[in-house]
Design an enzyme around this catalytic site. Structure first.
Site, PDB file in Angstrom:
ATOM      1  N   HIS A  62      41.351  77.919  17.081  1.00 50.85           N
ATOM      2  CA  HIS A  62      40.238  77.035  17.447  1.00 50.85           C
ATOM      3  C   HIS A  62      38.944  77.665  16.936  1.00 50.85           C
ATOM      4  O   HIS A  62      38.494  78.675  17.473  1.00 50.85           O
ATOM      5  CB  HIS A  62      40.177  76.843  18.963  1.00 50.85           C
ATOM      6  CG  HIS A  62      41.401  76.171  19.516  1.00 50.85           C
ATOM      7  ND1 HIS A  62      41.501  74.807  19.634  1.00 50.85           N
ATOM      8  CD2 HIS A  62      42.587  76.678  19.939  1.00 50.85           C
ATOM      9  CE1 HIS A  62      42.694  74.493  20.133  1.00 50.85           C
ATOM     10  NE2 HIS A  62      43.376  75.612  20.324  1.00 50.85           N
ATOM     11  N   ARG A  64      36.099  75.923  16.778  1.00 52.86           N
ATOM     12  CA  ARG A  64      35.072  75.329  17.667  1.00 52.86           C
ATOM     13  C   ARG A  64      33.946  74.584  16.961  1.00 52.86           C
ATOM     14  O   ARG A  64      33.079  74.024  17.632  1.00 52.86           O
ATOM     15  CB  ARG A  64      34.449  76.399  18.582  1.00 52.86           C
ATOM     16  CG  ARG A  64      35.441  77.160  19.449  1.00 52.86           C
ATOM     17  CD  ARG A  64      36.214  76.266  20.347  1.00 52.86           C
ATOM     18  NE  ARG A  64      36.945  77.012  21.388  1.00 52.86           N
ATOM     19  CZ  ARG A  64      37.966  76.499  22.066  1.00 52.86           C
ATOM     20  NH1 ARG A  64      38.390  75.270  21.815  1.00 52.86           N
ATOM     21  NH2 ARG A  64      38.555  77.213  23.000  1.00 52.86           N
ATOM     22  N   ASN A  94      40.281  69.757  18.077  1.00 55.74           N
ATOM     23  CA  ASN A  94      39.633  69.381  19.347  1.00 55.74           C
ATOM     24  C   ASN A  94      38.203  69.915  19.432  1.00 55.74           C
ATOM     25  O   ASN A  94      37.830  70.622  20.356  1.00 55.74           O
ATOM     26  CB  ASN A  94      40.476  69.818  20.555  1.00 55.74           C
ATOM     27  CG  ASN A  94      40.687  71.320  20.630  1.00 55.74           C
ATOM     28  OD1 ASN A  94      40.563  72.020  19.633  1.00 55.74           O
ATOM     29  ND2 ASN A  94      41.015  71.807  21.811  1.00 55.74           N
ATOM     30  N   ASN A 281      46.358  78.153  28.603  1.00 54.19           N
ATOM     31  CA  ASN A 281      47.270  77.025  28.635  1.00 54.19           C
ATOM     32  C   ASN A 281      48.017  76.930  27.305  1.00 54.19           C
ATOM     33  O   ASN A 281      47.371  76.884  26.261  1.00 54.19           O
ATOM     34  CB  ASN A 281      46.503  75.722  28.882  1.00 54.19           C
ATOM     35  CG  ASN A 281      47.437  74.562  29.180  1.00 54.19           C
ATOM     36  OD1 ASN A 281      48.560  74.770  29.626  1.00 54.19           O
ATOM     37  ND2 ASN A 281      46.985  73.354  28.917  1.00 54.19           N
ATOM     38  N   ASP A 308      46.763  80.984  18.829  1.00 53.93           N
ATOM     39  CA  ASP A 308      46.038  80.041  19.698  1.00 53.93           C
ATOM     40  C   ASP A 308      44.680  80.642  20.092  1.00 53.93           C
ATOM     41  O   ASP A 308      44.233  80.519  21.232  1.00 53.93           O
ATOM     42  CB  ASP A 308      46.867  79.658  20.931  1.00 53.93           C
ATOM     43  CG  ASP A 308      46.273  78.481  21.697  1.00 53.93           C
ATOM     44  OD1 ASP A 308      45.326  77.834  21.202  1.00 53.93           O
ATOM     45  OD2 ASP A 308      46.756  78.204  22.821  1.00 53.93           O
ATOM     46  N   PHE A 326      40.586  77.081  29.911  1.00 54.29           N
ATOM     47  CA  PHE A 326      41.779  77.817  29.478  1.00 54.29           C
ATOM     48  C   PHE A 326      41.516  78.484  28.129  1.00 54.29           C
ATOM     49  O   PHE A 326      40.843  77.905  27.278  1.00 54.29           O
ATOM     50  CB  PHE A 326      42.935  76.848  29.272  1.00 54.29           C
ATOM     51  CG  PHE A 326      43.459  76.175  30.518  1.00 54.29           C
ATOM     52  CD1 PHE A 326      44.343  76.842  31.353  1.00 54.29           C
ATOM     53  CD2 PHE A 326      43.094  74.875  30.835  1.00 54.29           C
ATOM     54  CE1 PHE A 326      44.869  76.217  32.479  1.00 54.29           C
ATOM     55  CE2 PHE A 326      43.609  74.240  31.956  1.00 54.29           C
ATOM     56  CZ  PHE A 326      44.496  74.915  32.790  1.00 54.29           C
TER      57      PHE A 326
HETATM   58 ZN   LIG Z   1      47.496  73.792  22.635  1.00 57.19          ZN
END
Ligand SMILES: [Zn+2]
Length: 428
Positions: A62, A64, A94, A281, A308, A326
């Site tokens: 991520h 961001r 995301n 998560n 992750d 998370f």
């Molecule tokens: Zn995920």
């Protein structure tokens, strides 16, 4: 003039041998690999016997950006990747806005070209805004350079929508990358559902919330012929399901994070006031789940390690455990953690672990990286297998500080990372 790496030891990914090797890099390519290469006329770096590995690939990061630059940017996230020995990362959509259009896929490539310290390959969202209501234009995302589709961060709850997404993705030969989470089972859980959550009186997320969705998506993948890639596997049933899918010859692949391989839910019990730096998560689960993940990695059920990497601000992680976001950061410590905990303890051979960071993700996602050979893109990481260092946030390139591994002494740190012939990290 090229760059000569002198006196390294190249890891043979077949035999596991470390062989005395020099490497000549010209432009973005590997020009020569030999026991001795004449350095005159070139810039030379003496590797002093350190290990030469292919640059690592992380298919789950991520970054961001756009929208959450207080947590991380493409610049800081890829600098963290380079420090961790990574030369390619795949970034999750995301963000805000969600990467659900060809323009936003283009934005990731353009920003990386200006500010990045590694190759960045974006995923496009399965549904617009990751809202689970309407499919994106998956063909247009692929044409713009998306390497797969995912709604990571949330699971796609609608089975009919996932079925349609897989039909389209199968026709495009595009991987469907799943964050498996049944929201009805997960509800507002903040840690693994089990003895520790009961003792602490915290709402739990059962392993089933993950595994029932993996079961559904394996069936949909068989029906549609899609390539299904399971993100951050954490639960014993999930590993069994992927093993079953592979035994049927399905195009099902999987990744696991270092934290799910190394930790159990007891970390939350041990910390004062349930430090949200322990909150992630899918949640850290039981010793049985951890062992299942490790067995899956060793027997090939799980194809690769992915971090992750999920940075958050310190302020967000200081919130009470139940309301804090998370996620852990992972790029800078993933390889040394697993080298120290799995290779040095004799649970996996060095070259087998390195495959999980290099040729395996490259093969699964058909990326032309992960192998050191003449003519290939010069993506390399030079690792010091001897020196032990402590994990400290002061040395982090990521903006994130959220890791349960602070203070841990580990070996196997990258000292030099080269992406497309360019030095992207140099440490000591
Ligand atoms: Zn995920």
């Amino acid at each position: 003039m090229g760059l000569v790496l002198k006196n390294g030891r190249l890891l043979n990914l077949e035999t596991g041998e470390l062989q005395a090797t020099d490497i000549l890099i010209a432009g973005d390519r590997i020009e020569a690999v030999a026991e001795q290469i004449e350095a005159s006329g070139h810039e030379a770096i003496d590797l002093q016997g350190k290990a030469i590995l292919p640059g690592f690939l992380d298919m789950h990061v991520h970054l961001r950006q756009p929208g959450f630059e207080a947590k991380e940017t493409i610049e800081t996230g890829t600098a963290a990747a380079a420090r961790g020995g990574f030369t390619t990362v795949a970034c999750m959509p995301n963000t805000r806005p969600v990467i659900d259009s060809p323009e936003l896929i283009g934005y990731i490539y353009e920003t990386t070209a200006k500010e990045g310290s590694c190759t960045v390959l974006p995923y496009g969202a399965i549904t617009k805004g990751e809202l689970g209501e309407e499919l994106t234009d998956i063909a247009a995302l692929k044409a713009a350079g998306a390497i797969g589709i995912t709604d990571d961060g949330v699971g796609v709850q609608s089975s009919s929508m996932m079925r349609e997404a897989m039909r389209i993705a199968a026709s495009l030969d595009l991987p469907v990358v799943i964050h498996s989470e049944d929201e009805d089972l997960a509800k507002d859980g903040c840690m693994n559902e089990g003895v520790v959550s009961k003792r602490l009186g915290l709402p739990g997320i059962p392993g089933l919330a993950e595994s029932v969705m993996i079961a559904r998506d394996i069936l949909l993948a068989e029906e549609t012929g899609a390539h299904l890639h399971v993100c951050h596997i954490s639960d014993a049933w999930s590993v069994d399901l992927v093993r079953y899918a592979k035994s049927r010859g399905l195009k099902v692949t999987a990744e696991v994070t270092p934290h799910h391989l190394l930790l159990t839910e007891e970390i939350i019990d041990r910390t004062d006031a349930q430090d949200a730096n322990m909150k992630v998560n899918p949640p850290i689960r039981t010793e049985k789940d951890r062992q299942a993940c490790l067995r899956g990695l060793l027997d090939g059920t799980i194809d690769m390690v992915a971090t992750d990497h999920a940075p958050h601000t310190e302020e967000e992680k200081k919130r009470p455990f139940q309301t804090a976001p998370f996620g852990f950061v992972g790029l800078e410590i993933a390889f040394p953690l697993l080298y120290t905990e799995l290779v040095e303890t004799g649970q996996i051979a060095l070259h087998e672990l390195v495959k999980k960071f290099t040729i395996n993700p490259a093969n699964v996602f058909k990326i032309d990286r992960g192998v050191i050979a003449v003519g290939n893109v010069a993506d390399l990481t030079i690792v010091d297998l001897e020196a032990e260092r402590t994990v400290t946030v002061e040395e982090f390139k990521t903006k994130g500080r959220n890791t349960p591994f602070l203070g841990k002494k580990i070996k196997g740190w990258s000292v030099l990372t080269i992406n497309q012939g360019r030095i992207t990290y140099r440490g000591n």
